[in-house]
Scaffold this motif. Structure first.
Motif, mmCIF file in Angstrom:
data_model
loop_
_atom_site.group_PDB
_atom_site.id
_atom_site.type_symbol
_atom_site.label_atom_id
_atom_site.label_comp_id
_atom_site.label_asym_id
_atom_site.label_seq_id
_atom_site.Cartn_x
_atom_site.Cartn_y
_atom_site.Cartn_z
ATOM 1 N N GLU A 47 0.786 -1.299 0.051
ATOM 2 C CA GLU A 47 0.042 0.019 -0.007
ATOM 3 C C GLU A 47 0.874 1.192 0.165
ATOM 4 O OE1 GLU A 47 -3.261 -0.210 -0.514
ATOM 5 O OE2 GLU A 47 -3.172 -2.371 -0.246
ATOM 6 N N LYS A 48 2.049 1.273 0.446
ATOM 7 C CA LYS A 48 2.928 2.389 0.292
ATOM 8 C C LYS A 48 3.622 2.847 -0.947
ATOM 9 C CE LYS A 48 4.187 1.551 5.314
ATOM 10 N NZ LYS A 48 5.293 1.333 6.117
ATOM 11 N N GLU A 49 3.555 1.685 -1.772
ATOM 12 C CA GLU A 49 4.140 1.815 -3.210
ATOM 13 C C GLU A 49 3.504 2.987 -4.016
ATOM 14 O OE1 GLU A 49 6.510 0.187 -4.569
ATOM 15 O OE2 GLU A 49 6.719 -1.069 -2.861
ATOM 16 N N GLN A 50 4.370 3.830 -4.551
ATOM 17 C CA GLN A 50 3.792 4.971 -5.225
ATOM 18 C C GLN A 50 2.721 4.868 -6.234
ATOM 19 O OE1 GLN A 50 5.034 7.911 -4.042
ATOM 20 N NE2 GLN A 50 3.635 9.218 -5.062
ATOM 21 N N HIS A 51 2.743 3.842 -7.178
ATOM 22 C CA HIS A 51 1.800 3.507 -8.159
ATOM 23 C C HIS A 51 0.250 3.209 -7.237
ATOM 24 C CE1 HIS A 51 3.799 -0.174 -7.401
ATOM 25 N NE2 HIS A 51 2.837 -1.127 -7.852
ATOM 26 N N VAL A 52 0.427 2.480 -6.318
ATOM 27 C CA VAL A 52 -0.686 2.100 -5.576
ATOM 28 C C VAL A 52 -1.523 3.117 -5.078
ATOM 29 C CG1 VAL A 52 -1.688 0.651 -3.700
ATOM 30 C CG2 VAL A 52 0.051 -0.128 -5.075
ATOM 31 N N LYS A 53 -0.636 4.163 -4.459
ATOM 32 C CA LYS A 53 -1.286 5.443 -3.732
ATOM 33 C C LYS A 53 -2.011 6.178 -4.937
ATOM 34 C CE LYS A 53 2.004 5.925 0.106
ATOM 35 N NZ LYS A 53 2.886 6.914 0.380
ATOM 36 N N ILE A 54 -1.232 6.271 -6.047
ATOM 37 C CA ILE A 54 -1.929 7.041 -7.292
ATOM 38 C C ILE A 54 -3.173 6.172 -7.869
ATOM 39 C CG2 ILE A 54 -2.025 7.377 -9.645
ATOM 40 C CD1 ILE A 54 1.319 7.961 -9.331
ATOM 41 N N TYR A 55 -3.247 5.002 -7.792
ATOM 42 C CA TYR A 55 -4.304 4.482 -8.132
ATOM 43 C C TYR A 55 -5.593 4.500 -6.954
ATOM 44 C CZ TYR A 55 -7.850 0.767 -9.362
ATOM 45 O OH TYR A 55 -8.855 -0.042 -9.754
ATOM 46 N N ALA A 56 -5.146 4.415 -5.641
ATOM 47 C CA ALA A 56 -6.119 4.735 -4.639
ATOM 48 C C ALA A 56 -6.603 5.998 -4.707
ATOM 49 C CB ALA A 56 -5.389 4.528 -3.148
ATOM 50 N N GLU A 57 -5.745 7.079 -5.138
ATOM 51 C CA GLU A 57 -6.393 8.297 -5.486
ATOM 52 C C GLU A 57 -7.376 8.662 -6.289
ATOM 53 O OE1 GLU A 57 -6.910 12.306 -4.135
ATOM 54 O OE2 GLU A 57 -5.560 10.940 -3.124
ATOM 55 N N GLN A 58 -7.181 7.728 -7.399
ATOM 56 C CA GLN A 58 -8.219 7.545 -8.562
ATOM 57 C C GLN A 58 -9.460 7.161 -8.121
ATOM 58 O OE1 GLN A 58 -5.870 5.139 -11.084
ATOM 59 N NE2 GLN A 58 -5.919 6.910 -12.847
ATOM 60 N N CYS A 59 -9.386 6.074 -7.201
ATOM 61 C CA CYS A 59 -10.751 5.376 -6.635
ATOM 62 C C CYS A 59 -11.372 6.613 -5.812
ATOM 63 C CB CYS A 59 -10.321 4.151 -5.908
ATOM 64 S SG CYS A 59 -9.521 3.071 -6.967
ATOM 65 N N LYS A 60 -10.547 7.192 -4.831
ATOM 66 C CA LYS A 60 -11.301 8.112 -4.322
ATOM 67 C C LYS A 60 -12.069 9.027 -4.892
ATOM 68 C CE LYS A 60 -10.290 11.588 -0.415
ATOM 69 N NZ LYS A 60 -9.169 12.131 0.564
ATOM 70 N N THR A 61 -11.387 9.835 -5.830
ATOM 71 C CA THR A 61 -11.832 10.691 -6.613
ATOM 72 C C THR A 61 -13.273 10.158 -7.389
ATOM 73 O OG1 THR A 61 -9.811 11.808 -7.445
ATOM 74 C CG2 THR A 61 -11.693 12.132 -8.921
ATOM 75 N N TYR A 62 -12.838 9.083 -7.853
ATOM 76 C CA TYR A 62 -14.468 8.300 -8.494
ATOM 77 C C TYR A 62 -15.520 8.062 -7.418
ATOM 78 C CZ TYR A 62 -17.447 4.724 -10.631
ATOM 79 O OH TYR A 62 -18.542 4.562 -11.379
ATOM 80 N N ILE A 63 -15.271 7.934 -6.042
ATOM 81 C CA ILE A 63 -16.270 8.120 -5.069
ATOM 82 C C ILE A 63 -16.900 9.174 -4.908
ATOM 83 C CG2 ILE A 63 -16.792 7.428 -2.724
ATOM 84 C CD1 ILE A 63 -14.531 5.460 -2.788
ATOM 85 N N GLU A 64 -16.219 10.167 -5.003
ATOM 86 C CA GLU A 64 -16.614 11.593 -4.517
ATOM 87 C C GLU A 64 -17.675 12.006 -5.862
ATOM 88 O OE1 GLU A 64 -13.215 13.728 -4.094
ATOM 89 O OE2 GLU A 64 -12.570 13.147 -1.970
ATOM 90 N N LYS A 65 -17.389 11.630 -6.968
ATOM 91 C CA LYS A 65 -18.006 12.110 -8.142
ATOM 92 C C LYS A 65 -19.144 11.275 -8.437
ATOM 93 C CE LYS A 65 -14.266 14.462 -10.586
ATOM 94 N NZ LYS A 65 -13.436 14.760 -11.746
ATOM 95 N N ASN A 66 -19.286 10.126 -8.096
ATOM 96 C CA ASN A 66 -20.132 9.080 -8.449
ATOM 97 C C ASN A 66 -20.956 8.007 -7.272
ATOM 98 O OD1 ASN A 66 -19.726 8.845 -11.489
ATOM 99 N ND2 ASN A 66 -17.599 8.771 -10.523
ATOM 100 N N SER A 67 -20.831 9.017 -6.133
ATOM 101 C CA SER A 67 -21.405 8.319 -4.932
ATOM 102 C C SER A 67 -23.096 7.918 -5.130
ATOM 103 C CB SER A 67 -21.358 9.067 -3.580
ATOM 104 O OG SER A 67 -22.012 10.385 -3.856
ATOM 105 N N SER A 68 -23.580 6.865 -4.762
ATOM 106 C CA SER A 68 -24.950 6.382 -4.876
ATOM 107 C C SER A 68 -25.376 5.482 -3.813
ATOM 108 C CB SER A 68 -24.900 6.122 -6.280
ATOM 109 O OG SER A 68 -26.326 5.616 -6.499
ATOM 110 N N LEU A 69 -26.629 5.338 -3.652
ATOM 111 C CA LEU A 69 -26.940 4.136 -2.744
ATOM 112 C C LEU A 69 -27.643 3.479 -3.452
ATOM 113 C CD1 LEU A 69 -28.060 5.439 0.836
ATOM 114 C CD2 LEU A 69 -26.412 4.085 0.232
ATOM 115 N N ASN A 70 -27.436 3.073 -4.631
ATOM 116 C CA ASN A 70 -27.930 2.421 -5.713
ATOM 117 C C ASN A 70 -26.865 0.933 -6.036
ATOM 118 O OD1 ASN A 70 -29.258 5.093 -6.211
ATOM 119 N ND2 ASN A 70 -30.629 3.574 -6.683
ATOM 120 N N CYS A 71 -27.568 -0.230 -6.394
ATOM 121 C CA CYS A 71 -26.651 -1.069 -6.751
ATOM 122 C C CYS A 71 -26.028 -1.131 -7.904
ATOM 123 C CB CYS A 71 -27.586 -2.617 -6.746
ATOM 124 S SG CYS A 71 -26.672 -4.086 -7.299
ATOM 125 N N ILE A 72 -24.637 -1.116 -8.039
ATOM 126 C CA ILE A 72 -23.822 -0.844 -9.300
ATOM 127 C C ILE A 72 -24.306 -2.103 -10.515
ATOM 128 C CG2 ILE A 72 -21.861 -2.226 -8.749
ATOM 129 C CD1 ILE A 72 -19.972 0.247 -9.537
#
Length: 703
Positions: free
Chosen positions: A376-401
């Motif tokens: 989890e400390k690897e730089q490329h993993v941190k970058i991917y985790a940041e992408q996922c966080k951004t996705y959640i912020e823009k696409n949050s929903s209480l509906n089944c994906i």
């Protein structure tokens, strides 16, 4: 002498102040409650009054100020002792001191206010803000002219008294653009209080939001009695032991799945660098090696493999090949059938423990990955985790994906889908919808879901978004009829058209006027239809004028013959006789001022039986529920009558267009739906609203 506010008025003021404090502490946009055009995030609240909680100044993040007067019941009167006069006086004094600022003035009242305040002036002010210049040429009804004239005279009189000079038309128009009248039914048991409780449900460290709400109301009273100013940071610090707080000492909202009204919190950051995969081995060209395991004694057909895998290469590219619906192929050619995929060992252990009976006949072999602890400390993993966080912020929903239905049960899954696209997709999944390749990040827990356990697969956010300014039909029917079993008619040709340029103005004998409406909205027609309908209306006025004239009620604008309206009009309403109809051009201002609701019938809820995917019916009547939060009481009533509803979900008819489609489908099958049905012990319907198809009224003018 100024009168002291009643206990009910004080309670209303406390509740509004408490709601504003909650908006500040959870950083919620206040404009959602106040119907304001611009975002309103609060940074400071100032309580100004010595003995009444009706002076409140809110400072927003952009330094704009909002001046509040909270009056539970207010009337348009020129008396200097009236609540309206005092509120307007304070607004004008503030405006006179700083007329060029971006400040706004909010008179916040309840449905107890008089119609000239809560309906006429409120609509006029909204119309002015929409376009101040074109408003000046927009026609007003006689009652609207009277109300607006009183307001204008009162405003100019107060302005002259405060400033020693007359208020110009330009100054008056500028003042109008800053004034808001907001109706908020926030008292005990009222509709908006339910929104309040839902909002704070997952922001506090207690399972009883009612207690925190009561505490906040008392705090508002205490702050007001001391004329105290409260900064957001100060209030958060004071309430830190009540609130769910993140490491930065702010309300824990940064990783929420759904914004604004309903939120559940993700307690820990997601693990993004590894996969834990429970799988079956599929014969391939590769060599299956287990290190110290005695491979000759191993029956791969009777074994399951729990693989711990690096997800990415050092350059950030994907390391693992997932294909089809459930297969994983490693770089060495080994192929596995995936049974479950998780982000953590804990998540996989939970799955194995919950399915111990199904897995008892299999031997689980664990294949760990060396050195994966620090991935989890690897730089490329941190970058991917940041992408996922951004996705959640823009696409949050209480509906089944996957299926798109609402999520409203605890222990539903938060998953990442990375096998369909190159970018991450993160969302919620029902237990029955989960796919083997879905990467499980965690599960959701909410006290809200426990409290409303009977709302299965229910979309909370959709309901709260579409209930505002809707369901006019339900309120109107219940107010008009005293019958236990009510029969109403649905007109299949009555859906409003928003593209046509003309409408019909109904002139009344008292000099006032109304507009022909469909479902609470001004009816828009093309040129030929508008002429035809106006002609028909004039013929009917002439036909009935000496017998039983066509009329409107003065306040609720109900339309019908005099003999019909006199049966259910309110005591404080007059019956106004129609004189003529004429075609006029439709304008946005007409709509802003005279449209009564967003949806006339909707939203309503249906119950679907999942076993055969059919609508739940009683006595062959499809069931509709107007308030899903009361569904429990209907279920209990039906159970008392010997009808138990199991394995179901609650769906939302969110718009009138959806309601029309629903009605067409059920009426084609000869069915009559019923809203809010109650049964006796013999399973006979004793209460509810039966909705039947209206025949033979195509092209007629209806309200």
């Amino acid at each position: 002498m100024a009168t002291q506010p009643t206990n009910a008025g004080i309670d209303f003021q406390q509740r509004v102040s408490a709601w504003i404090l909650i908006n500040m502490v959870i950083e919620m946009d206040l404009s959602l409650s106040l119907e304001a055009e611009n975002e309103a995030i609060i940074k400071k609240v100032e309580f100004e009054s010595d003995d009444e909680i009706d002076d409140l100044v809110v400072t927003l993040l952009d330094d704009r100020k909002m001046y509040f007067q909270m009056k539970r019941s207010v009337s348009l009167t020129q008396s200097e002792n009236s609540d309206f006069y005092k509120a307007l006086c304070q607004f004008i004094k503030s405006f006179s001191n700083d007329s060029d600022s971006a400040s706004s003035y909010v008179l916040l009242t309840s449905s107890k206010a008089s119609s000239p305040i809560k309906e006429q002036l409120r609509k006029i002010f909204n119309s002015v803000r929409f376009n101040p210049l074109t408003f000046l040429s927009n026609p007003l009804t006689q009652s609207e002219k009277d109300s607006f004239g009183k307001f204008k005279k009162l405003s100019k009189d107060i302005f002259e008294e405060v400033n020693g000079k007359q208020m110009t038309e330009e100054e008056f128009l500028k003042f109008l653009t800053k004034v808001y009248i907001v109706v908020l039914d926030i008292e005990d048991g009222m509709p908006f209080e339910k929104v309040v409780l839902l909002t704070i449900h997952n922001h506090i460290n207690t399972k009883t939001p009612n207690l925190f709400w009561s505490f906040t109301i008392k705090s508002a009273l205490s702050f007001a009695s001391r004329r105290q100013s409260i900064l957001k940071e100060q209030l958060i610090n004071n309430w830190i032991h009540f609130l769910k707080i993140d490491s930065n000492n702010t309300p824990d909202n940064n990783e929420s799945i759904i914004d604004e009204y309903l939120k559940f919190e993700i307690k820990d950051s997601f693990s993004m660098g590894k996969d834990i995969v429970l799988s079956e081995f599929i014969t391939s060209s590769g060599v299956l090696s287990f290190g110290n395991e005695d491979e000759n004694d191993l029956d791969t057909d009777e074994s399951l493999f729990m693989l711990e895998l690096f997800r990415f290469n050092d350059d950030g590219t994907k390391r693992l090949d997932y294909s089809g619906e459930k297969f994983l192929t490693l770089k060495n050619g080994l192929k596995f059938k995936v049974l479950r995929r998780t982000a953590t060992n804990f998540g996989m252990e939970r799955f194995i423990n919950e399915n111990a009976d199904l897995l008892s006949s299999k031997k689980v072999i664990v294949l760990p990955a060396n050195g994966i602890e620090s991935v989890e400390k690897e730089q490329h993993v941190k970058i991917y985790a940041e992408q996922c966080k951004t996705y959640i912020e823009k696409n949050s929903s209480l509906n089944c994906i996957h299926c798109g239905r609402g999520i409203s049960q605890n222990d539903s899954y938060i998953v990442e889908i990375d096998y369909l696209e190159n970018y991450p997709m993160i969302g919620l999944v029902h237990d029955e919808c989960i796919c083997p390749l879905d990467r499980i990040l965690g599960i959701i827990k909410s006290d809200l879901f426990d409290e409303y356990y009977f709302l299965k697969n229910f979309d909370y956010k959709k309901w709260l978004e579409c209930i505002k300014e809707s369901q006019a039909f339900i309120g109107g029917v219940e107010n008009m009829s005293h019958s236990s079993l009510i029969n109403v008619f649905w007109n299949p040709y009555s859906y409003p058209n928003d593209t046509f340029k003309y409408c019909i103005k109904i002139n009344l004998k008292n000099g006032d006027f109304k507009y022909s409406k469909r479902r609470g909205k001004v009816e828009r027609l093309n040129k030929s239809e508008s002429k035809k309908n106006a002609k028909f209306f004039n013929e009917q006025i002439e036909k009935f004028k000496d017998k039983d004239p066509l009329c409107y009620t003065s306040k609720n604008s109900n339309f019908g013959t005099y003999s019909h309206l006199v049966q259910f009009k309110k005591p404080d309403e007059n019956i106004l006789e129609c004189e003529s109809a004429e075609v006029v051009n439709y304008t946005e201002h007409i709509g802003k001022q005279h449209n009564e609701n967003k949806n006339y019938y909707a939203p309503l809820c249906t119950i679907t039986l999942l076993e055969n995917d059919t609508l739940f019916t009683l006595n062959s009547c499809p069931i509709l529920i107007s308030n899903p939060f009361e569904l429990k009481y209907y279920l209990e009533n039906w159970e008392e009558a010997g009808i138990e509803v199991e394995n179901y979900e609650v769906n939302i008819i969110s718009t009138d267009l959806e309601f029309d489609n629903f009605m067409r489908e059920v009426t084609m099958n000869g069915l009559i739906p019923i809203i809010n049905p109650i049964l006796d012990r013999n399973q006979d319907l004793v209460r509810g609203i039966l909705v039947q198809k209206m025949i033979g009224l195509k092209g007629r003018i209806v309200r």
